[in-house]
Write a protein that holds these residues in place. Structure first.
Motif, PDB file in Angstrom:
ATOM      1  N   LEU A  66       0.814  -1.210   0.000  1.00 14.99           N
ATOM      2  CA  LEU A  66       0.000   0.000   0.000  1.00 14.99           C
ATOM      3  C   LEU A  66       0.853   1.266   0.000  1.00 14.99           C
ATOM      4  O   LEU A  66       0.339   2.360  -0.260  1.00 14.99           O
ATOM      5  CB  LEU A  66      -0.929   0.008   1.218  1.00 14.99           C
ATOM      6  CG  LEU A  66      -1.996  -1.101   1.255  1.00 14.99           C
ATOM      7  CD1 LEU A  66      -2.889  -0.932   2.485  1.00 14.99           C
ATOM      8  CD2 LEU A  66      -2.845  -1.095  -0.016  1.00 14.99           C
ATOM      9  N   THR A  67       2.143   1.126   0.289  1.00 14.11           N
ATOM     10  CA  THR A  67       3.040   2.287   0.240  1.00 14.11           C
ATOM     11  C   THR A  67       3.042   2.917  -1.144  1.00 14.11           C
ATOM     12  O   THR A  67       3.285   4.123  -1.295  1.00 14.11           O
ATOM     13  CB  THR A  67       4.476   1.870   0.617  1.00 14.11           C
ATOM     14  OG1 THR A  67       4.435   1.140   1.845  1.00 14.11           O
ATOM     15  CG2 THR A  67       5.387   3.071   0.779  1.00 14.11           C
ATOM     16  N   ASN A  68       2.724   2.119  -2.162  1.00 11.70           N
ATOM     17  CA  ASN A  68       2.683   2.626  -3.533  1.00 11.70           C
ATOM     18  C   ASN A  68       1.632   3.709  -3.742  1.00 11.70           C
ATOM     19  O   ASN A  68       1.615   4.380  -4.781  1.00 11.70           O
ATOM     20  CB  ASN A  68       2.418   1.472  -4.508  1.00 11.70           C
ATOM     21  CG  ASN A  68       3.609   0.523  -4.611  1.00 11.70           C
ATOM     22  OD1 ASN A  68       4.730   0.945  -4.888  1.00 11.70           O
ATOM     23  ND2 ASN A  68       3.375  -0.758  -4.369  1.00 11.70           N
ATOM     24  N   MET A  69       0.760   3.913  -2.752  1.00 11.85           N
ATOM     25  CA  MET A  69      -0.254   4.961  -2.884  1.00 11.85           C
ATOM     26  C   MET A  69       0.387   6.330  -3.072  1.00 11.85           C
ATOM     27  O   MET A  69      -0.243   7.255  -3.585  1.00 11.85           O
ATOM     28  CB  MET A  69      -1.142   4.994  -1.638  1.00 11.85           C
ATOM     29  CG  MET A  69      -0.406   5.404  -0.374  1.00 11.85           C
ATOM     30  SD  MET A  69      -1.482   5.339   1.088  1.00 11.85           S
ATOM     31  CE  MET A  69      -0.286   5.621   2.406  1.00 11.85           C
ATOM     32  N   MET A  70       1.649   6.511  -2.673  1.00 13.20           N
ATOM     33  CA  MET A  70       2.296   7.818  -2.787  1.00 13.20           C
ATOM     34  C   MET A  70       2.507   8.227  -4.246  1.00 13.20           C
ATOM     35  O   MET A  70       2.730   9.398  -4.524  1.00 13.20           O
ATOM     36  CB  MET A  70       3.634   7.813  -2.043  1.00 13.20           C
ATOM     37  CG  MET A  70       4.696   6.935  -2.641  1.00 13.20           C
ATOM     38  SD  MET A  70       6.213   6.995  -1.653  1.00 13.20           S
ATOM     39  CE  MET A  70       5.636   6.335  -0.108  1.00 13.20           C
ATOM     40  N   PHE A  71       2.392   7.274  -5.180  1.00  9.32           N
ATOM     41  CA  PHE A  71       2.527   7.615  -6.600  1.00  9.32           C
ATOM     42  C   PHE A  71       1.198   8.032  -7.220  1.00  9.32           C
ATOM     43  O   PHE A  71       1.166   8.502  -8.366  1.00  9.32           O
ATOM     44  CB  PHE A  71       3.091   6.416  -7.376  1.00  9.32           C
ATOM     45  CG  PHE A  71       4.419   5.919  -6.857  1.00  9.32           C
ATOM     46  CD1 PHE A  71       5.536   6.738  -6.892  1.00  9.32           C
ATOM     47  CD2 PHE A  71       4.548   4.639  -6.342  1.00  9.32           C
ATOM     48  CE1 PHE A  71       6.763   6.287  -6.424  1.00  9.32           C
ATOM     49  CE2 PHE A  71       5.764   4.186  -5.870  1.00  9.32           C
ATOM     50  CZ  PHE A  71       6.882   5.010  -5.901  1.00  9.32           C
ATOM     51  N   LEU A  72       0.101   7.824  -6.502  1.00  8.25           N
ATOM     52  CA  LEU A  72      -1.212   8.228  -7.027  1.00  8.25           C
ATOM     53  C   LEU A  72      -1.281   9.740  -7.193  1.00  8.25           C
ATOM     54  O   LEU A  72      -0.636  10.484  -6.446  1.00  8.25           O
ATOM     55  CB  LEU A  72      -2.321   7.783  -6.070  1.00  8.25           C
ATOM     56  CG  LEU A  72      -2.659   6.295  -6.004  1.00  8.25           C
ATOM     57  CD1 LEU A  72      -3.615   6.043  -4.835  1.00  8.25           C
ATOM     58  CD2 LEU A  72      -3.265   5.802  -7.310  1.00  8.25           C
ATOM     59  N   PRO A  73      -2.075  10.211  -8.135  1.00  8.27           N
ATOM     60  CA  PRO A  73      -2.282  11.663  -8.231  1.00  8.27           C
ATOM     61  C   PRO A  73      -3.103  12.144  -7.041  1.00  8.27           C
ATOM     62  O   PRO A  73      -3.983  11.420  -6.550  1.00  8.27           O
ATOM     63  CB  PRO A  73      -3.050  11.822  -9.544  1.00  8.27           C
ATOM     64  CG  PRO A  73      -3.695  10.511  -9.782  1.00  8.27           C
ATOM     65  CD  PRO A  73      -2.785   9.469  -9.215  1.00  8.27           C
ATOM     66  N   PRO A  74      -2.853  13.341  -6.516  1.00  8.74           N
ATOM     67  CA  PRO A  74      -3.658  13.875  -5.406  1.00  8.74           C
ATOM     68  C   PRO A  74      -5.139  13.889  -5.768  1.00  8.74           C
ATOM     69  O   PRO A  74      -5.506  14.229  -6.896  1.00  8.74           O
ATOM     70  CB  PRO A  74      -3.110  15.285  -5.237  1.00  8.74           C
ATOM     71  CG  PRO A  74      -1.731  15.255  -5.816  1.00  8.74           C
ATOM     72  CD  PRO A  74      -1.789  14.276  -6.952  1.00  8.74           C
ATOM     73  N   GLY A  75      -5.989  13.503  -4.806  1.00 11.33           N
ATOM     74  CA  GLY A  75      -7.418  13.443  -5.058  1.00 11.33           C
ATOM     75  C   GLY A  75      -7.897  12.049  -5.402  1.00 11.33           C
ATOM     76  O   GLY A  75      -9.109  11.805  -5.450  1.00 11.33           O
ATOM     77  N   ALA A  76      -6.964  11.122  -5.652  1.00 10.82           N
ATOM     78  CA  ALA A  76      -7.331   9.727  -5.901  1.00 10.82           C
ATOM     79  C   ALA A  76      -7.777   9.084  -4.587  1.00 10.82           C
ATOM     80  O   ALA A  76      -7.711   9.693  -3.516  1.00 10.82           O
ATOM     81  CB  ALA A  76      -6.156   8.973  -6.502  1.00 10.82           C
ATOM     82  N   THR A  77      -8.232   7.827  -4.678  1.00  9.13           N
ATOM     83  CA  THR A  77      -8.765   7.129  -3.501  1.00  9.13           C
ATOM     84  C   THR A  77      -7.928   5.901  -3.183  1.00  9.13           C
ATOM     85  O   THR A  77      -7.504   5.178  -4.083  1.00  9.13           O
ATOM     86  CB  THR A  77     -10.226   6.705  -3.735  1.00  9.13           C
ATOM     87  OG1 THR A  77     -11.033   7.871  -3.908  1.00  9.13           O
ATOM     88  CG2 THR A  77     -10.767   5.888  -2.565  1.00  9.13           C
ATOM     89  N   MET A  78      -7.704   5.684  -1.895  1.00  9.03           N
ATOM     90  CA  MET A  78      -7.005   4.479  -1.435  1.00  9.03           C
ATOM     91  C   MET A  78      -7.925   3.684  -0.524  1.00  9.03           C
ATOM     92  O   MET A  78      -8.507   4.233   0.427  1.00  9.03           O
ATOM     93  CB  MET A  78      -5.723   4.852  -0.686  1.00  9.03           C
ATOM     94  CG  MET A  78      -4.683   3.716  -0.712  1.00  9.03           C
ATOM     95  SD  MET A  78      -4.883   2.529   0.615  1.00  9.03           S
ATOM     96  CE  MET A  78      -4.117   3.395   1.970  1.00  9.03           C
ATOM     97  N   VAL A  79      -8.108   2.375  -0.824  1.00 13.23           N
ATOM     98  CA  VAL A  79      -8.961   1.488  -0.043  1.00 13.23           C
ATOM     99  C   VAL A  79      -8.074   0.449   0.632  1.00 13.23           C
ATOM    100  O   VAL A  79      -7.379  -0.318  -0.040  1.00 13.23           O
ATOM    101  CB  VAL A  79     -10.014   0.785  -0.924  1.00 13.23           C
ATOM    102  CG1 VAL A  79     -10.890  -0.133  -0.071  1.00 13.23           C
ATOM    103  CG2 VAL A  79     -10.867   1.799  -1.676  1.00 13.23           C
TER     104      VAL A  79
END
Length: 581
Positions: free
Chosen positions: A474-487
């Motif tokens: 889940l650390t990979n969430m830091m590459f998501l664009p801001p405003g995306a969603t993490m579940v």
């Protein structure tokens, strides 16, 4: 005859009296002239008498001092503005002048060395005296400004350095010749400089950090930083620091090289420089728990960014416990953080190198997991600053997710992190099918330690939502664009708190929308290992008292998950709704 003789006598008497009066007046004038001409360089201070206006009393007086070197080679007048301290009463306006010695000196290198020896002797006396009877000057605020009008100027420190005040120690050895400089010193400033300052800060519960400036010599073969301080301003006690932010975790810190930081007043006994650097050094370890992407970022890369950002790349990284594969994997990030090749402490030690620096920081400034707290950052940084840096360093193009109804007709992408050994998502295909029914384009990625960081970052940045079971992937969430969603799917066992701490709070700090799905007993494989009435189901948080290793083996690595897709469908719908508008 007699009458004329009498008149003549009277005239002579009057003439004598006139001459005597002229002599007295002349002597008075000469004396007054001598007194006034004996102090040509003194300007009388206005004390702001009751008849003087308040504005006039507040005007700073100009004090002219004669400055000369001990050798008498140059003499120059120096003007110093001495500001008054005001005491305003309702019935009277008056100015109380703070009397303090203002010393203006023009010094050469040789004279500075002599003064430092004298200051050391004075410091011992001053410290003993302060204990017996505090100086009265400490009770008053001394407001002194100096305007030195010479061809030499005193430059302001860099903006990024103003927020941090490391221990300043003047270099004594191999110092280049300097032009004479002016210094302004007051008694109260001298007392503050005489107080010993700590080399290291051990107050943070997560990490010990040493920060110091001056004549610093790193003896690589002994993993030691020696601060040469002939003036004795630094604490003489040595400090032992393991430069990795898992303070208190003995198992982890046992894999981290210990660094010694100490001060010495004997420059001759300090190690001799084999290489001198003009930039600061930041020393840290890539031992500990690295090799796991969560710890790579939370323990090293995020705090490293927070520590070195102020140097704008002009910093020397010194690494302990180096692994070549780690350097290769994060090469792009390290090159953005420092434009100088890193120093491997072990290799430098084998070559018996001694590297010298003007400033050094040992260990990294770490806050919470994957989080930089703006109020604690020396440069006012926050987590979004790091994720912005990350996207720039890896050339990730998207800084906003796909929006529903944007006219492109593109379906938002959901990336599902698939684990390979533990906490497996046993019905992955069913979850993919439901995600697509809801309206996502589902993509699966198996996170692996050997994956190229640029390729992983590019894939995840192309997605609009990320889904995974609690774990390092889940650390990979830091590459998501801001405003995306993490579940985040949380396994059974009262793990809600650790799930939020490790990934929920960081996700929100990154500017992501966060959803936490906590599974039921029926979705856990633990139901097949333990009887229905076991404590692991009735009171799982009580098991946490057995320690983290038990929690990890039993509640994390000891269970797999079969998601109830009907219960999970609303979660996916919420993730999609987050992209509306």
């Amino acid at each position: 005859m007699k009458g004329s003789s009498g008149r003549l006598h009277a005239l002579r008497f009057e003439s004598q009296r006139f001459r005597l009066l002229a002599i007295v007046v002349g002597c008075f004038v000469i004396s007054l002239t001598f007194l006034l001409s004996s102090r040509p360089d003194t300007t009388v201070f206005s004390t702001g008498s009751p008849r003087a206006p308040l504005g006039a009393a507040r005007m700073p007086a100009i004090k002219t001092l004669r400055s000369s070197s001990s050798s008498g080679r140059f003499i120059r007048d120096v003007h110093v503005d001495v500001l008054p301290q005001h005491s305003i009463d309702q019935s009277i306006d008056r100015t109380e002048w703070i009397k303090d010695t203002v010393i203006i000196q023009e010094r050469t290198d040789g004279e500075r060395a002599e003064e430092q020896q004298e200051a050391a002797a004075e410091r011992v006396t001053a410290d003993a005296g302060d204990e017996a009877a505090p100086d009265a000057d400490e009770d008053n605020a001394v407001q002194t400004t100096a305007a030195v009008e010479t061809t030499s100027t005193l430059p302001d420190p860099p903006v990024e350095e103003k927020q941090m005040q490391p221990l300043q120690i003047k270099r004594q050895d191999d110092e280049p010749a300097r032009t004479p400089e002016f210094t302004v010193t007051t008694h109260s400033v001298v007392r503050r400089q005489q107080q010993q300052q700590p080399l290291c800060d051990n107050s943070d519960p997560r990490t010990d950090v040493c920060d110091f400036a001056g004549d610093i010599r790193m003896a690589a073969n002994s993993s030691e930083f020696v601060v040469v301080d002939t003036a004795g301003a630094a604490q003489t006690a040595s400090h032992k620091v393991r430069p990795y932010p898992r303070k208190g975790d003995e198992g982890c810190m046992g894999r981290v090289t210990e660094i010694t930081v100490r001060a010495t007043a004997d420059a001759a006994s300090a190690p001799r420089c084999t290489r001198t650097h003009a930039v600061p050094a930041v020393t840290f370890s890539i031992g500990g728990y690295t090799g796991n992407i969560f710890h790579d970022f939370s323990d090293v890369i995020v705090p490293l960014y927070n520590t070195v950002h102020r140097y704008r790349g002009d910093v020397q990284l010194v690494m302990a416990n180096v692994a070549s594969w780690w350097l290769i994997k994060y090469d792009k990030l390290l090159r953005k953080l420092s434009k100088h090749p890193p120093i491997d402490l072990a290799n430098a030690g084998a070559a018996e190198e001694v590297h010298c620096f003007p400033h050094a920081v040992v260990s990294l400034r770490a806050h919470r997991e994957l989080i930089i707290e703006r109020e604690r950052s020396l440069d006012g940084l926050a987590t979004p600053d790091f994720t912005r840096f990350l996207r720039g360093a890896l050339s990730l193009p998207r800084d906003a997710p796909t929006r529903l109804g944007d006219g492109t007709g593109r379906r938002p992408r959901l990336l599902i992190v698939s684990r390979g050994r533990t906490r497996l998502l046993l019905n992955l295909e069913s979850v993919i099918r439901v995600a697509e029914e809801v309206g996502f384009e589902a993509v699966v990625n198996e996170s692996d330690v050997g994956n190229d960081i640029s390729r992983v970052g590019g894939l995840i940045n192309s997605c609009d939502a990320l889904l995974g079971v609690h774990g390092a992937g889940l650390t990979n969430m830091m590459f998501l664009p801001p405003g995306a969603t993490m579940v985040q799917v949380v396994p059974w066992g009262g793990l809600q708190w650790i799930a939020r701490m490790d990934y929920g709070e960081p996700a929100e700090a990154m500017g992501l929308k966060y959803i936490q799905y906590e599974i039921a007993v029926s979705e856990s494989s633990l139901k097949d290992k333990y009887p229905a009435g076991d404590e692991i189901f009735t009171n799982p948080t009580a098991l946490h008292k057995r320690g983290f290793m038990f929690m990890r083996q039993t509640l994390m690595d000891g269970q797999d998950i079969t998601i109830d897709v009907n219960r999970f469908r609303p979660v996916l719908q919420q993730a999609l709704a987050n992209l509306a508008g």
